[in-house]
Scaffold this motif. Structure first.
Motif, mmCIF file in Angstrom:
data_model
loop_
_atom_site.group_PDB
_atom_site.id
_atom_site.type_symbol
_atom_site.label_atom_id
_atom_site.label_comp_id
_atom_site.label_asym_id
_atom_site.label_seq_id
_atom_site.Cartn_x
_atom_site.Cartn_y
_atom_site.Cartn_z
ATOM 1 N N ASP A 1 0.831 -1.202 0.000
ATOM 2 C CA ASP A 1 0.000 0.000 0.000
ATOM 3 C C ASP A 1 0.869 1.257 0.000
ATOM 4 O O ASP A 1 2.100 1.187 -0.036
ATOM 5 N N ASP A 2 0.200 2.394 0.065
ATOM 6 C CA ASP A 2 0.917 3.672 0.033
ATOM 7 C C ASP A 2 1.898 3.791 1.188
ATOM 8 O O ASP A 2 2.998 4.321 1.023
ATOM 9 N N ALA A 3 1.465 3.271 2.359
ATOM 10 C CA ALA A 3 2.325 3.406 3.541
ATOM 11 C C ALA A 3 3.640 2.669 3.305
ATOM 12 O O ALA A 3 4.730 3.190 3.595
ATOM 13 N N PHE A 4 3.561 1.455 2.750
ATOM 14 C CA PHE A 4 4.802 0.728 2.464
ATOM 15 C C PHE A 4 5.622 1.504 1.438
ATOM 16 O O PHE A 4 6.838 1.682 1.595
ATOM 17 N N ALA A 5 4.936 1.956 0.371
ATOM 18 C CA ALA A 5 5.648 2.676 -0.694
ATOM 19 C C ALA A 5 6.382 3.889 -0.112
ATOM 20 O O ALA A 5 7.540 4.157 -0.464
ATOM 21 N N ASP A 6 5.719 4.596 0.798
ATOM 22 C CA ASP A 6 6.329 5.802 1.371
ATOM 23 C C ASP A 6 7.508 5.462 2.273
ATOM 24 O O ASP A 6 8.458 6.242 2.394
ATOM 25 N N SER A 7 7.434 4.286 2.919
ATOM 26 C CA SER A 7 8.500 3.958 3.874
ATOM 27 C C SER A 7 9.657 3.202 3.206
ATOM 28 O O SER A 7 10.729 3.054 3.790
ATOM 29 N N PHE A 8 9.474 2.709 1.982
ATOM 30 C CA PHE A 8 10.514 1.918 1.324
ATOM 31 C C PHE A 8 11.710 2.817 0.984
ATOM 32 O O PHE A 8 11.563 4.009 0.739
ATOM 33 N N ASP A 9 12.897 2.176 0.955
ATOM 34 C CA ASP A 9 14.143 2.931 0.744
ATOM 35 C C ASP A 9 14.193 3.665 -0.596
ATOM 36 O O ASP A 9 14.959 4.604 -0.759
ATOM 37 N N PHE A 10 13.429 3.169 -1.577
ATOM 38 C CA PHE A 10 13.522 3.745 -2.927
ATOM 39 C C PHE A 10 12.126 4.046 -3.447
ATOM 40 O O PHE A 10 11.132 3.576 -2.900
ATOM 41 N N ASP A 11 12.096 4.786 -4.529
ATOM 42 C CA ASP A 11 10.815 5.133 -5.144
ATOM 43 C C ASP A 11 10.282 3.903 -5.892
ATOM 44 O O ASP A 11 10.976 3.355 -6.765
#
Ligand code: HDD
Length: 708
Positions: A302-312
């Protein structure tokens, strides 16, 4: 293993007609039609009386223009080719099906994922990228892994590769990266090779390609078979459910057969011995009923994972490690039918990234967005008509109806008066209408902002994952990567390009850069290329990225090469072939002559290959079953010496009977025999030899001694 069956070909060259004889002018018999077989006709259906001679004026005179049969035949021949694909020209396709494991209604409304156990027809085309249509299968290259799923709500194409990242971040650079890898424009060589100045010039000036370069220099780029490689959708896509909720998703194809690659020296030799190695392997395995299979895995976030991941997650030069976000297996893809006609199916299949279905959607990955323009455009060029969707391999298998019409070679021609909507014609004359309930819906993502021509700053880290990939490899795999860089850069004539590339590699690691520099004979290490962001050195290793850390579960689908001679022991050969069969593997017999060999019990066995035509590089493991005299004769044959020398050099397991000893003596291998050599004497020996071969290679032979 069940034998595969093909349904009758939908089209045929044959119309039923009376048998006929064809004779030339002098009454000479050229061809006898099979009784009940078809009569040769022109495209207009006119029976042809003589297909051997053109019409002429006088016995030795000029040809007559009125010979319509001649003109039609040559005209058609002249137009047999369509443009080859500008990339991925060399490829091979097969039919099969996708079987869904369980309903995924919570995350996607895609019809294909709604019911457990449902099968959806599929067509898959594997390919190399750089080479022309006639190039060799074992080029060091990315492999295309394009899947067309004929779902009940339209065709969905997952046009992926066997590598989860790409060379570039923005589609506007695609012509540049492809131009650079293709043969250089003034000289038109080298063919199907990245080992030349233009490629390394471009990529060394394009740091975003570094992660992909690590993959392309790894063993992933020389797979043993299409069957033994992973596939990836590369981009982040969306799954959208019936409530209109979106999750991000990455697609993975996991081979049931496990992963396996060849060594570079094998690749080079296979290209000479069997340039069709990969397509032959796919064809044979399907024809033999050993159907290749992959599981479809998804990483959903989800967005939360995407925002917290090291890269885009929109950056196609990055992957999400399985260890960070596990893969859920949601179905399986089975290839169970070879094509009836290569041109009609494999050559004319048209994949388009924009072919998605309800429940799936795009993201703003700039590479994906650019691809969505390119594929439709390229199909028009190659197939010559907007009606390429009417070709059987491209047409949906669900009902389809719209008001598009006419154009070259329209094969689907609606009847009736209405060719527009809205219209007020009654009943079945009115034609199709929209379906707001089941129709495709784009996810209404909010988009705001100025309109700059730029690269997002979140795409700026080009080295951290390249480093993570290298560190995640086993030592022998790291060694192969270094050797591949050294090989390729040694073909580069310009020292400045070599130095720039090593400068980039310093950002992957001084260890790898130093090894490559040593291999190139550089006396000093060039300065590290500048980076715009700090390299993240804390990324955890991802064992899932290593082939060797994830060995196959069994030997199934692998191939043994058994060199036999006259007088060889029938009992030993039979015991070995039975053990191979029990392991789900196959074998080929290689004999000094293609006629085969007469064994010690006087049975005659046919050979599949003549010695020299079946070098050991074509097999996963080899055995030599020789009589005393046979072994002495082999020892005098260069092709037999190459057979064992190469098997040894490539770390293969070698089974042997005592008769093989003269061959080992003649090649100097006797002194080098290690635990990878297995005697086939004794009752249990063949079985235990085959069990040993499950390791695929005797790696210890290939690891250089410490300090070397
Ligand atoms: Fe592409 C073919 C995969 C980037 C433009 N591509 C093609 C095929 C595969 C891929 C598997 C062969 C399909 C078949 O078997 O017929 N391409 C990829 C992947 C990419 C990628 C995984 C990056 C993630 N491609 C890419 C970009 C562009 C293209 C950025 C252009 C902007 N690709 C094409 C193409 C081809 C093609 C020119 C040539 C033949 C065809 O499409 O049908 O349109």
């Amino acid at each position: 293993m069940a034998a595969s069956r093909k349904p009758a070909s939908p089209s045929t060259r044959a119309q039923s007609n009376a048998p006929k004889e064809q004779t030339g002018e002098g009454g000479e018999l050229h061809q006898l039609a099979a009784p009940g077989g078809p009569v040769l006709t022109t495209q207009q259906g006119v029976p042809v009386s003589d297909d051997q001679n053109s019409l002429r004026i006088g016995e030795r005179g000029p040809l007559a223009m009125e010979d319509a049969h001649f003109r039609e035949k040559i005209f058609h021949f002249d137009h047999e080719r369509i443009p080859e694909r500008v990339v991925h020209a060399r490829g091979y396709g097969a039919h099969g099906y996708f079987e869904n494991y369980a309903p995924l209604t919570d995350i996607t409304s895609a019809d294909i994922f709604q019911r457990a156990g449902e099968r959806t027809p599929a067509f898959v085309r594997f390919s190399t990228v750089a080479g022309s249509k006639g190039s060799s299968d074992l080029a060091r290259d990315v492999r295309g892994f394009a899947v067309k799923l004929y779902t009940k709500e339209g065709n969905w194409d997952i046009v992926g590769n066997n590598i989860p990242v790409f060379f570039i971040q923005d589609a506007i650079k695609f012509p540049d990266v492809i131009h650079s890898v293709k043969p250089e424009p003034d000289r038109e060589f080298p063919q199907a090779q990245s080992a030349h100045d233009n490629f390394w010039d471009f990529v060394s000036l394009t740091p975003e390609s570094t992660h992909m370069l690590m993959w392309v220099m790894s063993d992933r780029a020389i797979p043993r078979s299409f069957r033994f490689m992973e596939g990836f959708g590369v981009h982040t896509f969306r799954f959208v459910n019936d409530r209109g909720e979106s999750h991000f998703v990455k697609f993975h194809w996991k081979p049931k057969q496990g992963m396996q690659s060849v060594l570079w020296d094998e690749a080079v030799k296979i290209n000479g011995a069997d340039p069709d190695f990969h397509r032959r392997d796919l064809w044979n395995s399907i024809e033999q009923g050993d159907f290749p299979e992959w599981e479809l895995g998804v990483q959903v976030f989800d967005d939360a994972f995407a925002d917290s991941f090291d890269f885009d997650v929109l950056d196609p030069t990055k992957l999400i490690p399985e260890e960070v976000l596990p893969i859920t297996r949601i179905g399986r893809l089975v290839l169970d039918r070879t094509v009836d006609n290569f041109f009609a199916e494999t050559e004319q299949v048209a994949f388009c990234t924009q072919n998605i279905v309800r429940g799936v959607d795009f993201t703003n990955d700039p590479l994906l967005q650019g691809r969505n323009f390119s594929y439709l455009d390229t199909q028009l060029k190659r197939l010559g008509s907007p009606n390429f969707t009417h070709l059987p391999v491209n047409a949906p298998k669900c009902p389809f109806a719209n008001f598009q019409q006419d154009g070259h070679m329209a094969l689907v021609n609606p009847v009736g008066r209405a060719n527009y909507e809205p219209n007020s014609w009654p009943g079945d004359q009115r034609g199709p209408r929209e379906d707001p309930a089941r129709g495709f819906q784009s996810f209404p993502a909010e988009e705001v902002g100025a309109k700059p021509r730029l690269r997002a700053s979140s795409f700026a880290d080009h080295y951290s994952q390249a480093r993570m990939f290298f560190r995640s490899q086993q030592p022998i795999e790291q060694q192969h990567i270094v050797e591949a860089f050294v090989f390729e850069l040694s073909k580069v004539e310009s020292p400045a390009i070599r130095e720039r590339m090593v400068g980039n590699l310093r950002n992957v690691g001084d260890d790898v850069a130093q090894l490559v520099a040593d291999g190139l004979g550089m006396t000093t290490l060039p300065p590290a290329s500048p980076t715009t962001v700090e390299i993240n050195d804390s990324l955890a290793e991802s064992p899932a990225l290593s082939i060797l850390a994830n060995p196959p579960e069994s030997l199934a689908g692998r191939k043994f090469g058994i060199l036999v001679t006259d007088g060889a022991s029938a009992a030993q050969l039979n015991a070995l072939t039975a053990a191979i069969h029990d392991a789900g593997a196959i074998f080929e017999l290689i004999a000094p002559k293609i006629g085969g060999a007469t064994l010690d019990d006087a049975t005659q066995v046919a050979a599949t290959q003549k010695l020299g035509g079946g070098p050991s590089v074509l097999y996963d493991a080899v055995a030599i079953i020789a009589s005393k005299l046979g072994g002495q004769q082999l020892a005098a044959q260069p092709a037999a010496k190459d057979f064992v020398n190469d098997a040894h050099a490539h770390g293969k397991f070698i089974g042997y009977t005592p008769g093989a000893q003269p061959l080992f003596d003649a090649t100097g291998l006797t002194a080098l025999m290690d635990a990878g050599y297995v005697s086939l004497g004794g009752k249990a020996a063949p079985k235990s030899f085959v069990r040993t071969c499950a390791a695929l290679r005797f790696w210890a032979r290939l690891v250089p001694p410490a300090g070397a």
